[in-house]
Write a protein that holds these residues in place. Structure first.
Motif, PDB file in Angstrom:
ATOM      1  N   LEU A 123       0.857  -1.173   0.000  1.00 51.85           N
ATOM      2  CA  LEU A 123       0.000   0.000   0.000  1.00 51.85           C
ATOM      3  C   LEU A 123       0.894   1.224   0.000  1.00 51.85           C
ATOM      4  CD1 LEU A 123      -3.080   0.047   0.197  1.00 51.85           C
ATOM      5  CD2 LEU A 123      -2.828   0.532   2.626  1.00 51.85           C
ATOM      6  N   PRO A 124       0.683   2.133  -0.908  1.00 54.68           N
ATOM      7  CA  PRO A 124       1.554   3.320  -0.933  1.00 54.68           C
ATOM      8  C   PRO A 124       1.245   4.228   0.235  1.00 54.68           C
ATOM      9  CG  PRO A 124      -0.164   3.484  -2.594  1.00 54.68           C
ATOM     10  CD  PRO A 124      -0.299   2.135  -2.001  1.00 54.68           C
ATOM     11  N   PRO A 125       2.244   4.704   0.926  1.00 56.73           N
ATOM     12  CA  PRO A 125       2.009   5.619   2.046  1.00 56.73           C
ATOM     13  C   PRO A 125       1.724   7.021   1.524  1.00 56.73           C
ATOM     14  CG  PRO A 125       4.339   5.284   1.720  1.00 56.73           C
ATOM     15  CD  PRO A 125       3.660   4.433   0.697  1.00 56.73           C
ATOM     16  N   MET A 126       1.095   7.818   2.353  1.00 54.97           N
ATOM     17  CA  MET A 126       0.794   9.193   1.982  1.00 54.97           C
ATOM     18  C   MET A 126       2.039  10.038   2.199  1.00 54.97           C
ATOM     19  SD  MET A 126      -1.841  10.704   0.767  1.00 54.97           S
ATOM     20  CE  MET A 126      -3.519  10.959   1.160  1.00 54.97           C
ATOM     21  N   ARG A 127       2.533  10.701   1.136  1.00 58.16           N
ATOM     22  CA  ARG A 127       3.745  11.507   1.299  1.00 58.16           C
ATOM     23  C   ARG A 127       3.467  12.948   0.925  1.00 58.16           C
ATOM     24  NH1 ARG A 127       8.263   8.848  -2.152  1.00 58.16           N
ATOM     25  NH2 ARG A 127       6.727   8.215  -3.676  1.00 58.16           N
ATOM     26  N   ASP A 128       4.313  13.752   1.403  1.00 59.05           N
ATOM     27  CA  ASP A 128       4.174  15.161   1.054  1.00 59.05           C
ATOM     28  C   ASP A 128       5.244  15.528   0.039  1.00 59.05           C
ATOM     29  OD1 ASP A 128       4.533  18.078   1.184  1.00 59.05           O
ATOM     30  OD2 ASP A 128       3.037  17.940   2.783  1.00 59.05           O
ATOM     31  N   ILE A 129       4.771  16.003  -1.116  1.00 55.72           N
ATOM     32  CA  ILE A 129       5.740  16.443  -2.126  1.00 55.72           C
ATOM     33  C   ILE A 129       5.361  17.848  -2.547  1.00 55.72           C
ATOM     34  CG2 ILE A 129       6.668  16.049  -4.418  1.00 55.72           C
ATOM     35  CD1 ILE A 129       6.129  13.132  -4.109  1.00 55.72           C
ATOM     36  N   ALA A 130       6.176  18.737  -2.204  1.00 56.31           N
ATOM     37  CA  ALA A 130       5.979  20.148  -2.583  1.00 56.31           C
ATOM     38  C   ALA A 130       4.578  20.622  -2.235  1.00 56.31           C
ATOM     39  CB  ALA A 130       6.242  20.332  -4.079  1.00 56.31           C
ATOM     40  N   GLY A 131       4.178  20.320  -1.035  1.00 62.58           N
ATOM     41  CA  GLY A 131       2.894  20.849  -0.587  1.00 62.58           C
ATOM     42  C   GLY A 131       1.704  19.997  -0.980  1.00 62.58           C
ATOM     43  N   THR A 132       1.947  19.016  -1.827  1.00 62.29           N
ATOM     44  CA  THR A 132       0.844  18.128  -2.211  1.00 62.29           C
ATOM     45  C   THR A 132       0.999  16.814  -1.472  1.00 62.29           C
ATOM     46  OG1 THR A 132       0.796  19.063  -4.428  1.00 62.29           O
ATOM     47  CG2 THR A 132      -0.245  16.920  -4.121  1.00 62.29           C
ATOM     48  N   ARG A 133      -0.060  16.316  -0.904  1.00 61.36           N
ATOM     49  CA  ARG A 133      -0.001  14.984  -0.289  1.00 61.36           C
ATOM     50  C   ARG A 133      -0.450  13.983  -1.330  1.00 61.36           C
ATOM     51  NH1 ARG A 133      -3.620  15.891   4.162  1.00 61.36           N
ATOM     52  NH2 ARG A 133      -4.016  13.663   4.052  1.00 61.36           N
ATOM     53  N   VAL A 134       0.373  12.954  -1.531  1.00 60.33           N
ATOM     54  CA  VAL A 134       0.022  12.003  -2.575  1.00 60.33           C
ATOM     55  C   VAL A 134       0.344  10.593  -2.095  1.00 60.33           C
ATOM     56  CG1 VAL A 134       2.261  12.289  -3.662  1.00 60.33           C
ATOM     57  CG2 VAL A 134       0.356  11.360  -4.977  1.00 60.33           C
ATOM     58  N   ALA A 135      -0.484   9.637  -2.495  1.00 58.61           N
ATOM     59  CA  ALA A 135      -0.239   8.237  -2.128  1.00 58.61           C
ATOM     60  C   ALA A 135       0.159   7.488  -3.379  1.00 58.61           C
ATOM     61  CB  ALA A 135      -1.505   7.643  -1.512  1.00 58.61           C
ATOM     62  N   CYS A 136       1.415   7.520  -3.705  1.00 59.63           N
ATOM     63  CA  CYS A 136       1.889   6.816  -4.893  1.00 59.63           C
ATOM     64  C   CYS A 136       3.338   6.459  -4.674  1.00 59.63           C
ATOM     65  CB  CYS A 136       1.748   7.709  -6.124  1.00 59.63           C
ATOM     66  SG  CYS A 136       2.382   6.942  -7.630  1.00 59.63           S
ATOM     67  N   HIS A 137       3.672   5.232  -4.978  1.00 63.94           N
ATOM     68  CA  HIS A 137       5.055   4.794  -4.775  1.00 63.94           C
ATOM     69  C   HIS A 137       6.015   5.582  -5.651  1.00 63.94           C
ATOM     70  CE1 HIS A 137       4.265   1.498  -2.069  1.00 63.94           C
ATOM     71  NE2 HIS A 137       3.354   0.978  -2.890  1.00 63.94           N
ATOM     72  N   ARG A 138       5.543   5.950  -6.826  1.00 69.06           N
ATOM     73  CA  ARG A 138       6.451   6.530  -7.799  1.00 69.06           C
ATOM     74  C   ARG A 138       6.248   8.011  -7.997  1.00 69.06           C
ATOM     75  NH1 ARG A 138       6.857   4.087 -13.124  1.00 69.06           N
ATOM     76  NH2 ARG A 138       8.971   4.820 -12.830  1.00 69.06           N
ATOM     77  N   ALA A 139       5.625   8.637  -7.015  1.00 70.36           N
ATOM     78  CA  ALA A 139       5.291  10.057  -7.203  1.00 70.36           C
ATOM     79  C   ALA A 139       6.526  10.899  -7.469  1.00 70.36           C
ATOM     80  CB  ALA A 139       4.553  10.572  -5.988  1.00 70.36           C
ATOM     81  N   ASP A 140       7.610  10.568  -6.817  1.00 71.04           N
ATOM     82  CA  ASP A 140       8.781  11.433  -7.037  1.00 71.04           C
ATOM     83  C   ASP A 140       9.523  11.082  -8.315  1.00 71.04           C
ATOM     84  OD1 ASP A 140      10.416   9.732  -4.243  1.00 71.04           O
ATOM     85  OD2 ASP A 140       9.251   9.015  -5.965  1.00 71.04           O
ATOM     86  N   GLU A 141       9.170   9.956  -8.924  1.00 73.52           N
ATOM     87  CA  GLU A 141       9.884   9.601 -10.157  1.00 73.52           C
ATOM     88  C   GLU A 141       9.203  10.143 -11.400  1.00 73.52           C
ATOM     89  OE1 GLU A 141      10.722   5.289  -8.107  1.00 73.52           O
ATOM     90  OE2 GLU A 141       9.887   5.375 -10.130  1.00 73.52           O
ATOM     91  N   ILE A 142       7.861  10.113 -11.395  1.00 73.15           N
ATOM     92  CA  ILE A 142       7.194  10.450 -12.652  1.00 73.15           C
ATOM     93  C   ILE A 142       6.810  11.932 -12.677  1.00 73.15           C
ATOM     94  CG2 ILE A 142       6.349   8.184 -13.295  1.00 73.15           C
ATOM     95  CD1 ILE A 142       3.895   8.604 -11.754  1.00 73.15           C
ATOM     96  N   ASP A 143       6.829  12.457 -13.850  1.00 76.21           N
ATOM     97  CA  ASP A 143       6.523  13.870 -14.019  1.00 76.21           C
ATOM     98  C   ASP A 143       5.246  14.011 -14.829  1.00 76.21           C
ATOM     99  OD1 ASP A 143       8.005  16.661 -15.796  1.00 76.21           O
ATOM    100  OD2 ASP A 143       6.471  16.565 -14.228  1.00 76.21           O
ATOM    101  N   LEU A 144       4.230  14.562 -14.166  1.00 80.29           N
ATOM    102  CA  LEU A 144       2.935  14.667 -14.844  1.00 80.29           C
ATOM    103  C   LEU A 144       2.567  16.119 -15.100  1.00 80.29           C
ATOM    104  CD1 LEU A 144       1.261  12.036 -12.529  1.00 80.29           C
ATOM    105  CD2 LEU A 144       1.822  11.689 -14.932  1.00 80.29           C
ATOM    106  N   SER A 145       3.530  16.990 -15.031  1.00 84.01           N
ATOM    107  CA  SER A 145       3.167  18.413 -15.161  1.00 84.01           C
ATOM    108  C   SER A 145       2.745  18.733 -16.584  1.00 84.01           C
ATOM    109  CB  SER A 145       4.355  19.282 -14.764  1.00 84.01           C
ATOM    110  OG  SER A 145       5.461  18.989 -15.624  1.00 84.01           O
ATOM    111  N   ARG A 146       2.004  19.784 -16.698  1.00 80.43           N
ATOM    112  CA  ARG A 146       1.521  20.167 -18.029  1.00 80.43           C
ATOM    113  C   ARG A 146       1.670  21.650 -18.213  1.00 80.43           C
ATOM    114  NH1 ARG A 146      -3.050  17.192 -17.997  1.00 80.43           N
ATOM    115  NH2 ARG A 146      -1.805  15.657 -16.902  1.00 80.43           N
TER     116      ARG A 146
END
Lengths: 307, 584, 536
Positions: free
Chosen positions: B561-584
């Motif tokens: 289960l992916p833990p809830m992490r804080d990345i740049a002010g956003t809380r996200v539950a994804c194992h790969r949140a820091d690897e993938i770039d979804l910006s537009r």
């Protein structure tokens, strides 16, 4: 499904017991007894008869005796038809009543569904009004009024059909009794079907079916009939009861020795065992048939099924 | 010669004219969008083509389809045209399919009645069609009943039934309105793939769909055709005022003023909330699991998710309408416990709820005045009738309704007016937190904006905090400060409005944003971002619940289960949140 | 689509199955068949247990007693060839016919009668008509349970000779012996079948016909008994009795040509049928009296003969019989019908007066009884639910009101309820009743008014009446006996314990194809006397 059926049957037993108890009390509460007549019995003989049939015992004891016989499947002797037991009378009368009742029910369903559908398809037209008016008279005119009229017309005047059950042994003797019994039900089912069909025909999936070019007959037959029948199916329970009771009048008029005949005469003659036996029988029958109706409901509406 | 020609068609019901002298044509293979608000006559026009109007309709005009004069055709002739030459798909497949018959049967009937296949070939052809529309297990679905299928699958079945006879024209009346946005994207894509050279008349109120899928467009207003032309042209330079108004009112994700993030203390907090349902003799259904959230004073938090995401369950649990299995809700420092009947009166007063459908939320037998004053009778029984009336008037004024509405009944109000009444009723007690469960989903686009404006105004005036449930990202974009994204009852992402739309951290969020049709014909419609459908809640996937549909999934995603992490002010539950770039 | 087709198919199959199903009601249609309506079903065909007239009708066809009746109602020898009576009238010796046979070929022997009669009086059998043999020696004691059944005064001297000893001379005893209760039964059959010996296939018959088939509630059919001693005279091969409870239904069947003979005629169709079928409508006086009884154990009618007489006189019987009932009934000015053999009933003292005169006297008696405007008389008149009864009650109610200013409350009750109430004699005041005679002798009417008689519904108890009846019973000489009986009736009439209103008539529709039908007061119509002119 099996578990459900078994549970229902088990649950019906207390109901039946209650019915028997109430019927027993009512039957014995009526003044008079099976051996009362204009001509009074000599007291010694009367005493003897009562003792033989256990009618001199206190009521609760008689009731328990009756129940123990019931458990063994023995409904007791008839007090009036002294040559027969109640089991024999019912076994003889029931198939007759069943045939007529079942045929009447089938006719009622076919004709009622047909007429109701027709009226719904043409609703607010003159045809609709005619069908509804006829059905209204069918519901309002009691059986014992139009049955003799039918007999007068078809048997006496036209001589097409026998006036009585015992006057012929072929199919023709079924016609009048079956039609007489079915008529009020046809009327009722037609009205139910019409209302239900009109409602179903408004539904979206009917519009889809029409948009698929299926044509009215196909739309009705394939799509509309099953859901429209659901209220009719729910009505089947009371309808069966109505046929059972309606058969009493029909049997009197046509001289059919069916369950209704024995029931009424039993009550009038205070033939306790016959009355009780038929009550038990009818009650069990109705419970059973209601169960069948419920199962059929599930067969038509799949959403009910997957409970 | 054009395939379909509609000339001067008018449809009246009694004195009411619903379609007024409409004329247009459709060429072979063309896709035409028919746009308008509710009541503009779009569906009526479509139904009239196939002769499916109700008996009370009075029709005048001419409709020619290929070589058949449809308006003069007999029922026989019409039946030969229906399905075989013109197919139709309706809006709500749950209603439009026969719930009493198996799916395969219904499709088979179309083939058999038009004598397009023998009994032997029939089933094979139906199965083939079901596969073409993308049903995952055609064998099983052939024998299934409609209620056993998901919404998306049902609409695919509908499409199958409309196209199975190979028509030249397909009429689709709001085919995706009842569907989730990701499923909508799939269905629209399917529609493109499958129609080949069948012409398409697509009826919708969503200009984004028209922009992406229709070559030409027609605009109806109150039964009159006010504009028609190639889609790009109409979007670029709308001629009629109504068209302009429509275009202006469309909420857009890309160009919008968004509210700045809110500051202030937390007024409502949710900690590890879980909600589950269990029917007798059935499996337990986990609707919400482990959701944390806090709401600040004067803030609007949007809870976004598709069907099965648990957004309604979460809100109901917070309000005490359904039991919370575990976790707590804290309001102004005190925990809220127990069912709503047993909560303290202040708590009940301070938290109010507005529903999606005002027609069913308002008692049809009560006048507006009584509806709005009802909460006062419960919470402030000491008030005199006159004082009550004053408060009612104030509430109505707050929502922008004049005095004259006091005596009206709900059925005498328009959708927007009814929703305002519902809001007035919710606000009359001066609550601190307002829950809106899809409060604008049932409203027309133009009205929607007014109601959203109203909510923002009240918030600015009174410091009201709002929890806003919606599946419509464009709406969310325009009014929320922060956004919660739910999927299968799990919290996937919590972010500020700006951050979420410019740089989503969770693949699901990204897919959601991509699925929204952009109301700009110049922008090509994106490929449907997600395959498949939401899995059954009774059987959630292990590890990250989203991983079966995620294009970024790796092994770890199915394991833990992916833990809830804080990345740049956003809380996200994804194992790969820091690897993938979804910006537009 | 498939399911519905299946259902249709199933339904059609069902229809076909029913249509083709050979019902068990089919009778052999060889030879001539007579169709008779029997009305209510016979409750039993066990001769000793049966109690209804309908059972009696069928039993008379399938059984035979020592004596019987001819088609015109005369007493004739039947199973007995001849008999002798002792001088004191208390011993009868019967010689049975040597050629009499049961339907299985066994000879009919005197022992069969002895067996049957003992069975009749045996309390264990529970026979209603055990009283029929009350005059036989020891019969009453056996019925009371004081003596065993074989103490009965009847003996089979040999197979052909039967000796019967009586307690007292009872000249009418021979007509009692025509009654099915005294018919013989085959002892072997009873031993073999027990309680179900009286069913088709089991029941052995010594009469003109044998029970062939009985469908309870529907019909029963009887077939010629080849072994019957007089079979050569029997014309009709099969008789089918149809159970039809409703009179109108029965008439409809007759009109449709399905019945040759009806058991009854509905009152409201009488006039119409009289016009349509004048030759087929058969009306004949019969042994029955329709009357109102008083509850003599309670006021206001207790010890109040003057009041009772007043009420009796204030009724215009002629008008009642002619207009209200109007089917050929005879107004009753006596208790015993005037056409009983060897009897001329005394009539009421007021029989010869005009109704006006009767009314005057009635008023006087009424006042003398202490009633008038300041002491009005109110009572309840009970009758069992029936259209004719109601009409008569309403008419009499208005007659009483007009003549005597009496307030009568009409109460209608179900038959069984009324019977129970009358027997209890607690709440009844005036009640409707009727009495059908069992044999052609005045005794059958007068005996029930003896004190203590079980069918004495008013509760009449007059020592003088009882004593006269007793003396009559002890008279062997018919003429002297008749004198005592007439005196007894005169005595009783003067007491007015009952208000006889009219005498019954039998009503049948008899098809013109039937010949041999003889009207008689007992309303007995043996099938063996009938023949059909055309085979249907």
């Amino acid at each position: 499904m099996l578990r459900y059926t078994l549970l229902r049957i088990l649950g019906a037993i207390p109901t039946l017991l209650l019915v028997i108890a109430i019927a027993f009390m009512m039957v014995h509460a009526a003044p008079g007894g099976p051996f009362d007549d204009d001509r009074a019995l000599p007291p010694a003989i009367e005493e003897n008869i009562k003792r033989y049939y256990h009618l001199d015992e206190p009521l609760p004891k008689q009731f328990l005796r009756y129940l123990s016989g019931l458990v063994r499947g023995d409904l007791g002797p008839s007090y009036v038809h002294v040559d027969y037991t109640v089991n024999e009378l019912i076994a003889d009368a029931f198939p007759r009543s069943l045939k007529i009742g079942a045929l009447a029910m089938a006719l009622a369903l076919l004709a009622g569904l047909g007429a109701g559908t027709l009226a719904a398809l043409r609703h607010d037209s003159w045809l609709d009004r005619v069908v509804m008016a006829i059905s209204m008279t069918g519901i309002s005119i009691p059986v014992f009024v139009f049955a003799p009229i039918l007999v007068l017309l078809f048997a006496v005047k036209l001589n097409w059909l026998p006036a009585g059950w015992t006057s012929s042994s072929g199919v023709s003797r079924y016609l009048l009794p079956v039609v007489t019994l079915a008529l009020p039900q046809i009327a009722y089912i037609a009205r139910l079907t019409r209302a239900s069909m009109i409602d179903v025909l408004q539904r979206d999936f009917i519009r889809t079916a029409r948009a698929q070019g299926l044509g009215t007959m196909n739309v009705v037959w394939l799509h509309a009939l099953k859901p429209a029948m659901l209220p009719v199916l729910s009505y089947m329970g009371p309808a069966i009861a109505a046929i059972l009771t309606g058969s009493i009048v029909v049997e009197q008029i046509f001289g059919i020795g069916g369950l209704g005949h024995f029931f009424v005469n039993g009550a009038l003659n205070r033939d306790y065992t016959v009355v009780l036996g038929i009550v038990v029988f009818y009650a069990a029958l109705i419970v059973f048939l209601n169960l069948v109706v419920d199962i059929l409901y599930g067969a038509i509406d799949p959403r009910v099924r997957y409970r | 010669m054009s395939l379909l020609e509609v000339d001067n068609v008018s449809i009246r019901y009694g004195d009411n004219t619903v379609v007024d002298d409409v004329s247009f044509s459709i060429d072979r293979g063309e896709s035409v969008g028919l746009v308008g608000e509710s009541g503009s006559g779009k569906s009526q026009t479509a139904l009239s083509i196939l002769g499916l109007l109700s008996r009370q309709a009075r029709f005048s005009g001419r409709i020619r389809f290929d070589d058949v004069e449809l308006d003069k055709a007999t029922e026989e002739q019409l039946n030969r045209v229906r399905a075989r030459r013109i197919g139709m798909v309706f809006q709500d497949p749950m209603q439009a399919l026969n719930p009493y018959l198996r799916v395969g049967r219904q499709l088979r009937a179309v083939l058999r009645c038009h004598e397009l296949a023998t009994a032997a070939e029939c089933d094979a052809r139906v199965m083939e069609m079901l596969e073409r529309v993308g049903l995952p297990d055609a064998q099983r679905q052939f024998r299934a009943y409609p209620h056993q299928l998901s919404g998306g699958m049902r609409q695919r079945v509908m499409l199958a039934s409309a196209l199975i006879a190979g028509p030249d024209l397909l009429i689709a009346d709001e085919p995706t309105t009842a569907l989730d946005v990701t499923v909508q994207a799939q269905i629209l894509e399917l529609l493109e793939e499958i129609r080949d050279d069948t012409a398409l008349l697509l009826i919708t109120h969503d200009l984004g769909i028209v922009a992406g899928h229709c070559e030409r467009m027609l605009v109806l207003e109150s039964g009159r055709l006010v504009e028609s032309g190639p889609t790009t042209a109409v979007f670029a330079a709308p001629q009629h005022a109504h068209t302009r108004a429509l275009l202006a009112a469309v909420p857009r994700i890309d160009r919008v003023d968004i509210p700045p993030p809110a500051t202030g203390q937390s007024i409502l907090g949710v900690d590890g909330a879980s909600v589950s349902y269990r029917e007798r003799g059935k499996q337990r259904l986990q609707a919400v699991k482990g959701v944390n959230m806090s709401l600040r004073c004067g803030e609007t938090i949007a809870v976004v998710g598709e069907s099965g995401s648990g957004k309604s369950s979460l809100v109901r649990a917070m309000l005490g309408l359904v039991p919370m299995e575990s976790g707590r809700v804290v309001y102004a420092g005190t925990p809220l416990e127990g069912p709503v009947e047993r909560r303290a009166r202040e708590h009940r007063r301070d938290l109010q709820l507005v529903f999606q459908d005002p027609a069913s939320a308002l008692n049809p037998q009560m006048r507006v005045r009584n509806i709005v004053s009802e909460p006062l009778l419960v919470h402030e029984p000491g008030l005199s009738a006159r004082a009550r009336l004053k408060r009612v008037n104030a509430a109505l004024e707050q929502v922008g309704l004049a005095d004259e509405y006091l005596l009206r009944y709900p059925h005498e109000l328009s959708g927007g007016q009814a929703q305002r009444v519902a809001i007035a009723r919710a606000l009359i007690l001066g609550p601190k937190v307002l829950f809106c469960d899809e409060a604008v989903a049932a409203l027309d686009v133009s009205v929607r904006q007014q109601v959203l404006d109203l909510l923002q105004r009240v918030q600015a005036d009174t410091g009201l905090s709002i929890i806003f449930i919606s599946h419509d990202l464009a709406v969310v974009r325009s009014i929320s400060h922060r956004v919660l994204v739910l999927y299968m009852g799990r919290l996937l992402e919590v972010a500020d409005n700006a951050a979420l739309f410019s740089h989503p951290r969770h693949p699901y969020t990204s897919a959601l944003i991509d699925a929204v049709p952009v109301p700009d014909p110049v922008v090509a419609p994106k490929k449907a971002p997600l395959r498949g459908e939401v899995p059954s809640l009774l059987n959630p996937p292990p590890g990250c619940v989203f991983h079966p549909r995620c294009e970024h999934a790796r092994e770890v995603c199915s394991a833990t289960l992916p833990p809830m992490r804080d990345i740049a002010g956003t809380r996200v539950a994804c194992h790969r949140a820091d690897e993938i770039d979804l910006s537009r | 689509m498939k399911e519905l087709r299946l259902i249709l198919f199933a339904v059609l199959l069902a229809f076909a199955a029913v249509a083709c199903s050979c019902s068990s009601d089919r009778s052999e249609d060889e030879g001539s068949v007579l169709h008779r309506g029997i009305g209510t079903e016979p409750e039993s065909l066990d001769p000793q247990k049966a109690r209804t007239t309908q059972a009696g009708d069928v039993l008379r066809d399938i059984g035979e007693g020592l004596v019987g009746y001819s088609a015109t109602g005369e007493l004739v020898p039947a199973a007995a060839e001849e008999w002798t009576v002792s001088d004191d009238g208390r011993t009868y010796t019967f010689s049975l016919r040597p050629e009499a046979r049961w339907s299985n070929g066994d000879p009919v022997v005197a022992g069969d009668f002895v067996f049957a009669w003992r069975r009749l009086v045996d309390p264990k059998t529970g026979a209603f008509y055990a009283q029929f043999l009350a005059d036989v020696a020891n019969a009453e004691q056996i019925i009371e349970g004081e003596e065993p059944p074989h103490a009965l005064g009847v003996e089979a001297v040999d197979d052909r000779t039967l000796v019967m000893r009586l307690e007292r001379p009872a000249p009418y005893i021979l007509s009692l012996l025509t009654y099915p209760s005294t018919f013989p039964v085959h002892p072997g059959s009873v031993a073999q079948h027990g309680d179900s010996f009286a069913r088709a296939g089991n029941l052995l018959s010594n009469g003109a016909y044998v029970l062939e088939q009985w469908t309870p509630g529907s019909a029963l059919s009887i077939r010629r008994n080849e072994h019957y001693w007089n079979n050569g005279e029997t014309a009709i091969d099969t008789v089918k009795y149809h159970v039809i409870v409703q009179n109108t239904a029965e008439v409809n069947r007759y009109r449709a040509g399905e019945l040759h003979i009806t058991s009854n005629v509905p009152p409201d169709m009488f006039q119409q049928l009289k016009q349509q079928y004048p030759d087929e409508l058969r009306i004949a006086p019969t042994l029955g009296v329709y009357f109102y009884g008083f509850n003599l154990s309670k006021p206001p009618f207790k010890d109040n003969p003057g009041l009772r007489q007043a009420l009796s006189m204030a009724i215009d019987r002629d008008m009642l019989a002619e207009k209200i009932v109007g089917r050929g009934e005879l107004a009753a000015y006596s208790w015993v019908p005037p056409y009983v053999q060897n009897y001329e009933p005394p009539v009421f003292s007021f029989a010869t007066l005009t109704q006006e005169q009767r009314n005057t006297i009635a008023r006087r008696l009424f006042a003398e009884a202490g009633y008038g405007p300041d002491n009005p008389l109110r009572f309840e008149l009970r009758y069992n639910t029936n259209d004719t009864n109601r009409r008569i009650a309403v008419a009499i109610q208005s007659m009483w009101r007009e003549v005597l200013d009496v307030e009568t409350t009409l109460v209608n009750e179900e038959f069984q309820v009324l019977i129970a109430n009358v027997r209890a004699a607690e709440i009844t005041q005036v009640f409707r009743s009727s009495w059908i005679g069992d044999y052609d002798d005045a005794n059958t009417f007068l005996s029930i008014l003896q004190s203590g008689a079980s069918s004495n519904s008013p509760g009449y108890a007059s020592d003088k009446f009882d004593s006269l009846m007793k003396q009559a019973a002890e008279q062997p000489d018919l003429e002297r006996r008749r004198w005592f009986l007439e005196e007894a009736e005169r005595e009783m009439l003067a007491d007015h314990p009952v208000i006889p209103l009219y005498f019954w008539v039998s009503k049948h529709l008899v098809s013109q194809e039937v010949s041999g039908w003889g009207d008689n007061v007992l309303d007995y119509h043996y099938s063996q006397h009938l023949s059909l002119s055309a085979t249907r």
